[in-house]
Design a protein around this motif. Sequence first.
Motif, PDB file in Angstrom:
ATOM      1  N   LEU A  29      -7.127   9.027  -5.562  1.00 20.03           N
ATOM      2  CA  LEU A  29      -6.874   8.204  -4.379  1.00 20.03           C
ATOM      3  C   LEU A  29      -8.006   8.418  -3.377  1.00 20.03           C
ATOM      4  O   LEU A  29      -8.426   9.551  -3.136  1.00 20.03           O
ATOM      5  CB  LEU A  29      -5.543   8.591  -3.742  1.00 20.03           C
ATOM      6  CG  LEU A  29      -5.137   7.752  -2.535  1.00 20.03           C
ATOM      7  CD1 LEU A  29      -4.739   6.359  -2.999  1.00 20.03           C
ATOM      8  CD2 LEU A  29      -4.004   8.410  -1.797  1.00 20.03           C
ATOM      9  N   GLY A  30      -8.504   7.373  -2.836  1.00 24.57           N
ATOM     10  CA  GLY A  30      -9.577   7.468  -1.864  1.00 24.57           C
ATOM     11  C   GLY A  30     -10.959   7.479  -2.481  1.00 24.57           C
ATOM     12  O   GLY A  30     -11.953   7.586  -1.767  1.00 24.57           O
ATOM     13  N   PHE A  34      -9.916   1.842   0.892  1.00 20.45           N
ATOM     14  CA  PHE A  34      -8.793   0.914   0.872  1.00 20.45           C
ATOM     15  C   PHE A  34      -9.071  -0.248   1.808  1.00 20.45           C
ATOM     16  O   PHE A  34      -9.535  -0.050   2.928  1.00 20.45           O
ATOM     17  CB  PHE A  34      -7.532   1.594   1.396  1.00 20.45           C
ATOM     18  CG  PHE A  34      -6.688   2.272   0.368  1.00 20.45           C
ATOM     19  CD1 PHE A  34      -6.980   2.245  -0.979  1.00 20.45           C
ATOM     20  CD2 PHE A  34      -5.560   2.951   0.766  1.00 20.45           C
ATOM     21  CE1 PHE A  34      -6.177   2.877  -1.902  1.00 20.45           C
ATOM     22  CE2 PHE A  34      -4.746   3.582  -0.140  1.00 20.45           C
ATOM     23  CZ  PHE A  34      -5.055   3.549  -1.471  1.00 20.45           C
ATOM     24  N   GLU A  35      -8.752  -1.430   1.373  1.00 20.96           N
ATOM     25  CA  GLU A  35      -8.711  -2.564   2.289  1.00 20.96           C
ATOM     26  C   GLU A  35      -7.368  -2.489   3.008  1.00 20.96           C
ATOM     27  O   GLU A  35      -6.433  -1.832   2.540  1.00 20.96           O
ATOM     28  CB  GLU A  35      -8.829  -3.873   1.518  1.00 20.96           C
ATOM     29  CG  GLU A  35     -10.172  -4.048   0.829  1.00 20.96           C
ATOM     30  CD  GLU A  35     -10.245  -5.347   0.043  1.00 20.96           C
ATOM     31  OE1 GLU A  35      -9.262  -6.119   0.047  1.00 20.96           O
ATOM     32  OE2 GLU A  35     -11.275  -5.571  -0.585  1.00 20.96           O
ATOM     33  N   ALA A  38      -4.392  -3.392   0.806  1.00 23.12           N
ATOM     34  CA  ALA A  38      -4.110  -2.368  -0.206  1.00 23.12           C
ATOM     35  C   ALA A  38      -3.396  -1.172   0.422  1.00 23.12           C
ATOM     36  O   ALA A  38      -2.469  -0.618  -0.182  1.00 23.12           O
ATOM     37  CB  ALA A  38      -5.401  -1.925  -0.889  1.00 23.12           C
ATOM     38  N   ALA A  39      -3.797  -0.785   1.606  1.00 27.18           N
ATOM     39  CA  ALA A  39      -3.139   0.322   2.301  1.00 27.18           C
ATOM     40  C   ALA A  39      -1.689  -0.039   2.604  1.00 27.18           C
ATOM     41  O   ALA A  39      -0.784   0.798   2.461  1.00 27.18           O
ATOM     42  CB  ALA A  39      -3.890   0.664   3.580  1.00 27.18           C
ATOM     43  N   PHE A  42       0.279   0.212  -0.642  1.00 28.19           N
ATOM     44  CA  PHE A  42       0.503   1.615  -0.992  1.00 28.19           C
ATOM     45  C   PHE A  42       1.620   2.206  -0.128  1.00 28.19           C
ATOM     46  O   PHE A  42       2.468   2.953  -0.609  1.00 28.19           O
ATOM     47  CB  PHE A  42      -0.780   2.428  -0.837  1.00 28.19           C
ATOM     48  CG  PHE A  42      -0.603   3.867  -1.203  1.00 28.19           C
ATOM     49  CD1 PHE A  42      -0.485   4.249  -2.525  1.00 28.19           C
ATOM     50  CD2 PHE A  42      -0.528   4.840  -0.222  1.00 28.19           C
ATOM     51  CE1 PHE A  42      -0.299   5.585  -2.870  1.00 28.19           C
ATOM     52  CE2 PHE A  42      -0.343   6.166  -0.555  1.00 28.19           C
ATOM     53  CZ  PHE A  42      -0.235   6.538  -1.884  1.00 28.19           C
ATOM     54  N   SER A  59      -7.371  13.638  -5.239  1.00 23.23           N
ATOM     55  CA  SER A  59      -8.542  12.968  -4.673  1.00 23.23           C
ATOM     56  C   SER A  59      -9.756  13.819  -4.964  1.00 23.23           C
ATOM     57  O   SER A  59      -9.646  15.005  -5.270  1.00 23.23           O
ATOM     58  CB  SER A  59      -8.373  12.761  -3.177  1.00 23.23           C
ATOM     59  OG  SER A  59      -8.331  14.003  -2.514  1.00 23.23           O
TER      60      SER A  59
END
Length: 63
Positions: A29-30, A34-35, A38-39, A42, A59
């Motif tokens: 993740l990361g 993230f746009e 998308a965030a 999530f 991550s």
Amino acid sequence: MLAKAHNDGTLDKQLTILSRPTLLIIDALGYLPFEANAAHLFFQLASRRYEKGSILITSKARE
């Protein structure tokens, strides 16, 4: 996967599927930024799983 499901109109179904496992592992993740959309997706997943199952997130540290 969540963005595709959102565009296809199957987001609720996909969130239900991802809410079932006892442990959901999200790797790297990361790794990519993230746009905003998308965030938000999530966050919906994390909210859906709240008190239903664990989430393990990995991550990679950036140097």
